[in-house]
Write an enzyme that holds these catalytic residues in place. Structure first.
Site, PDB file in Angstrom:
ATOM      1  N   ASP A 416       0.708  -1.144  -0.076  1.00 52.36           N
ATOM      2  CA  ASP A 416       0.093   0.125   0.003  1.00 52.36           C
ATOM      3  C   ASP A 416       0.704   1.150   0.024  1.00 52.36           C
ATOM      4  OD1 ASP A 416      -2.258   1.305  -0.077  1.00 52.36           O
ATOM      5  OD2 ASP A 416      -2.829   0.977   2.047  1.00 52.36           O
ATOM      6  N   GLU A 419       2.908   5.095  -4.246  1.00 57.60           N
ATOM      7  CA  GLU A 419       2.961   5.933  -5.354  1.00 57.60           C
ATOM      8  C   GLU A 419       4.212   6.621  -5.314  1.00 57.60           C
ATOM      9  OE1 GLU A 419      -1.064   5.061  -4.297  1.00 57.60           O
ATOM     10  OE2 GLU A 419       0.457   6.175  -3.044  1.00 57.60           O
ATOM     11  N   ASP A 485      -8.670   4.721  -3.334  1.00 58.14           N
ATOM     12  CA  ASP A 485      -9.746   5.003  -2.374  1.00 58.14           C
ATOM     13  C   ASP A 485     -11.072   5.808  -3.005  1.00 58.14           C
ATOM     14  OD1 ASP A 485      -8.027   3.939  -0.338  1.00 58.14           O
ATOM     15  OD2 ASP A 485      -7.148   5.867   0.145  1.00 58.14           O
TER      16      ASP A 485
END
Length: 808
Positions: A416, A419, A485
């Protein structure tokens, strides 16, 4: 060849526009499959990988060549090129892409073997003032950027650039190439977790820029028929890729950047997931509820509470919190005995308050600041450093943690915030890599680290790697991406088919959404049900959300639970069909979800995402708005389509039709005249038996012959196909004179042992009672009920099985 060259020169003489008047050719050299062109401001190196894939690199004066590609895995073939110079022009002819080079003013144009213009450089390479977009201004502190500009035709529709919610046609936008999460997005998002420097044209070519540095793609935002790639630094390398069909185009791109490994079969099952399970007891109680409700489930995902009790301050611990999970290994084993695999979250951030900060800092495995110390900065989760995966020490340290995690019996890893979530420009990696040069490939290289670790230490296992960010070619590391999300709202749902379809075209065929939506406390059972019904026909079935509203059907209302169970059961019935889609993706890069224009190459359909294809033979129209009673469905031509749930409805292709919407399912249609393999419902893929098949066939007398295949293996072992441990089943249907004949054949890999199969052939749309049904020439007594004929047979797959049904 002379005639071909003459035609090429005549055609392209009208195709050049927008040249940079100050650039001119100084020298031209052709050697084997390479072309070198010296111009007054630098050198072009052009390499043919295949007839349909060409790489062009421009090296400006005072810069050196950078051969490092994070995307390309293909080796160039030997390609025959013929060059011809005449006056102010040189042409290079191949059997696929040809070059047309104007000497002065200098310009390169690319055409196909029919002499149709693909694209051309406009001004080509230049440097100019950086004009930052306001919403990324803080991420792009640069005065100048380097650009490569191309011509577009006025009618081109453009796809690509990663995961965005913009509508299928992305032309008219200037878009940042800077992976960044967008929390709670709905129907529109210009910047998300995956930004990929790739543009796909409706003219069936791909323009891929092989440089991970941050920048922009301008898809004709000034409406002057220009496409401009813009970057802060790095390679000035691009690929032109063409194909004769959409499938071939994507196959060529994934040949260049790598194919997705076949995932374990359980990846196609149902996941129990939320943010998050706080304890071992909560985790096991949740799975117990699935079992008692007889809702199939194959995996449970543990979010960050497995290593800490709070959201903030504990990231980077990456070791079991034994207060909350007192016997993780035993828990994982107990779940495994129930057919449930455990997946654990990890992040690349090590907080200065975490248990591992001191060790990570001492071992020098973190990225550095400008004076050589472990870089520290603040973000939502605390004061942090980030693992330097560009140093061997960082990679080894991180992988050793993963080995320990996998030692618990864990079967999947979640990466997770890759980025990365926050990464200041001043952070340094490896020996000489700046944050903005690796920002967009951090998630890509993180997945590579895990994938290569599996190959080294767990070579027989297929990894499951769930990641929120990646780059061109990330699919080859087995990356399973998701769309971030998303808001738990109808607006959030509306953007999901577009995102998945776009990413599938860009090689990442497993893009999916948090089913039900992630962000917000919106308790809307109808939204939840419609999202899960759509999820049956998206690559991964994974309800996931913030815990203020339950994501698992076992905690929802009776209404939601009932319809969610039906959707999940259908997902399991479709395992044979879906696993074959996974195999097709592995072999050719073909997406599981496919835009409707793959079937009907009509410009009117080029911007459609409301109806799409699931594989070749399912036509899906998700319900994306609340409480609607009717919706439009696009029915592609060249086929008739049957309602999957209501056999009596047959619709002729080549029309858009308004259909009634029912609560039990979203509009789902199947192609007439082909065989679709389904199976029995199981509670976990551990109980899946490839020796039981339901073969469904919707009779359509306009389809005289069809053939489909179905791939099968053990669903677990890495490289099963490559090692010959598989079977390939072939289903052929033929209408001839007075009979419908169904033939079943099988091929086996050298390491596959054939077994007898129990098959039920289910024939739909049978509005007559057949006089004869023969199975291998032996008559069989059969009854037709509700226009459906069921023929149970035993099939020794060592032999061909023939079933003949009289048409009257």
């Amino acid at each position: 060849m002379k005639i071909k060259i003459l035609c090429f020169l005549i055609f392209t003489s009208i195709s050049f526009f927008g040249q940079n008047e100050s650039r001119f050719l100084e020298d031209f050299i052709k050697k084997e499959n390479k072309v070198t062109i010296k111009v007054n401001d630098g050198v072009y190196h052009i390499t043919y990988y295949t007839h349909q894939i060409v790489e062009t690199t421009f090296i400006p004066k005072n810069q050196s060549i950078n051969k490092e590609s994070h995307a390309v895995v293909l080796s160039p073939e030997k390609i025959k090129l013929v060059a011809h110079t005449s006056n102010n022009r040189t042409v290079v002819i191949s059997d696929g892409i040809s070059l047309d080079i104007t000497h002065k003013p200098f310009q390169i144009s690319y055409s196909d073997k029919q002499n149709n213009l693909i694209t051309s450089e406009k001004r080509g390479f230049f440097t100019s003032k950086h004009n930052p977009l306001e919403f990324v201004k803080g991420n792009f502190p640069y005065e100048k950027t380097e650009k490569i500009e191309f011509n577009l035709t006025s009618d081109e529709i453009l796809y690509g650039t990663g995961a965005r919610a913009l509508g299928m046609n992305r032309r008219g936008n200037r878009l940042p190439l800077y992976n960044r999460a967008h929390y709670g997005y709905e129907a529109h998002s210009e910047l998300m977790n995956f930004t990929i420097p790739l543009v796909i044209s409706s003219k069936k070519y791909i323009l891929h820029f092989d440089n991970p540095s941050i920048g922009y793609l301008d898809l004709d935002s000034e409406k002057d028929n220009s496409l401009t790639y813009e970057t802060i630094s790095g390679r000035k390398t691009y690929h032109i890729i063409i194909g004769n069909s959409w499938e071939e185009l994507i196959e060529n791109y994934t040949n260049l950047t790598g194919k997705q490994p076949l995932p374990p079969r359980w990846t196609l099952g149902n996941f129990s997931s939320r943010f998050g399970y706080h304890s071992q007891q909560e985790t096991e109680n949740t799975i117990a509820k699935f079992k008692s409700a007889e809702i199939p489930v194959d995996a449970v995902i543990l979010d960050l509470y497995w290593f800490g009790k709070g959201i903030q301050g504990t990231m980077g611990n990456l070791e079991v919190d034994k207060d909350s999970f007192p016997d993780m290994k035993e828990m994982v084993s107990r779940l495994k005995d129930k057919g449930v695999k455990t997946v654990l979250i990890t992040e690349p951030f090590v907080l200065s308050t975490s248990k591992k900060w001191e060790e990570a800092n001492k071992k020098q495995v973190l990225a550095k600041d400008t004076i050589g110390n472990s870089a520290k900065y603040d973000f939502y989760f605390g004061n942090t450093g980030i693992v330097d995966i560009y140093k061997k020490e960082g990679r080894d340290w991180f992988w050793n943690i993963y080995k320990e995690i996998l030692g618990y019996g864990v079967k999947g890893l979640w990466g997770d915030l890759g980025e990365p979530e926050v990464l200041p420009s001043w952070v340094n990696f490896g020996e000489d890599k700046k944050a903005d040069e690796i920002h967009n490939i951090y998630g890509h290289d993180w997945a590579k680290l895990i994938f290569e670790g599996y190959q080294k230490d767990f070579p027989t296992e297929r990894p499951f790697i769930l990641m929120r960010a990646g780059y061109s070619g990330s699919q080859r590391f087995g990356m399973i991406p998701w769309s971030g999300d998303v808001s738990r709202s109808w607006g959030g749902l509306q953007s999901q088919p577009e995102i998945a379809l776009q990413m599938g075209m860009q090689g990442l065929g497993y893009m999916h959404s948090d089913l039900g939506g992630f962000a917000g406390a919106n308790l809307d059972d109808n939204l939840y049900v419609r999202w899960l019904q759509y999820g049956v026909f998206q690559p991964i079935f994974r309800p996931h959300a913030q815990e203020d509203v339950a994501s698992e059907p076992v905690f929802r209302s009776d209404f939601a639970k009932k319809h969610a169970k039906k959707a999940i059961e259908l997902r399991y019935k479709m395992l044979p069909y879906n696993y074959n889609l996974a195999f097709e993706n592995n072999q050719k890069g073909t997406p599981l979800m496919r835009p409707i224009f793959f079937e009907e190459d009509d410009k009117k359909l080029m911007t459609t995402s409301s109806t799409y294809l699931w594989g070749k033979d399912f036509l899906i129209t998700p319900i994306l708005k609340d409480s609607i009673k009717n919706t439009e469905v696009v029915f592609p031509k060249n086929a008739n389509w049957f309602n999957f749930y209501f056999d009596e409805e047959k619709i002729e292709g080549g029309q858009t039709k308004t259909v009634k919407v029912k609560q039990k399912a979203i509009p789902t249609y199947v192609r007439g005249g082909v065989i679709i393999p389904l199976t029995k419902i199981v509670q976990t893929t551990d109980n899946y038996n490839g020796n039981y098949l339901e073969l469904h066939y919707w009779f359509d007398d306009s389809v005289k012959e069809s053939e489909r295949t179905m791939y099968n293996d053990d669903g677990l072992t890495a490289n099963a196909f490559e090692n010959g441990a598989y079977e390939l089943l072939e289903f052929e249907a033929e209408i001839e004179k007075k009979y419908l004949e169904i033939d079943l054949e099988a091929e086996f890999g050298k390491n596959w042992k054939s077994t007898e199969k129990e098959v039920v052939l289910v024939l739909h749309n049978i509005n007559w009672k057949p006089k004869r049904v023969k199975v291998d020439s032996k008559r069989k007594r059969i009854d037709v009920a509700n226009n459906t004929l069921k023929i149970p047979v035993k099939w020794n797959t060592e032999k061909e099985l023939k079933i003949k049904i009289s048409l009257k």
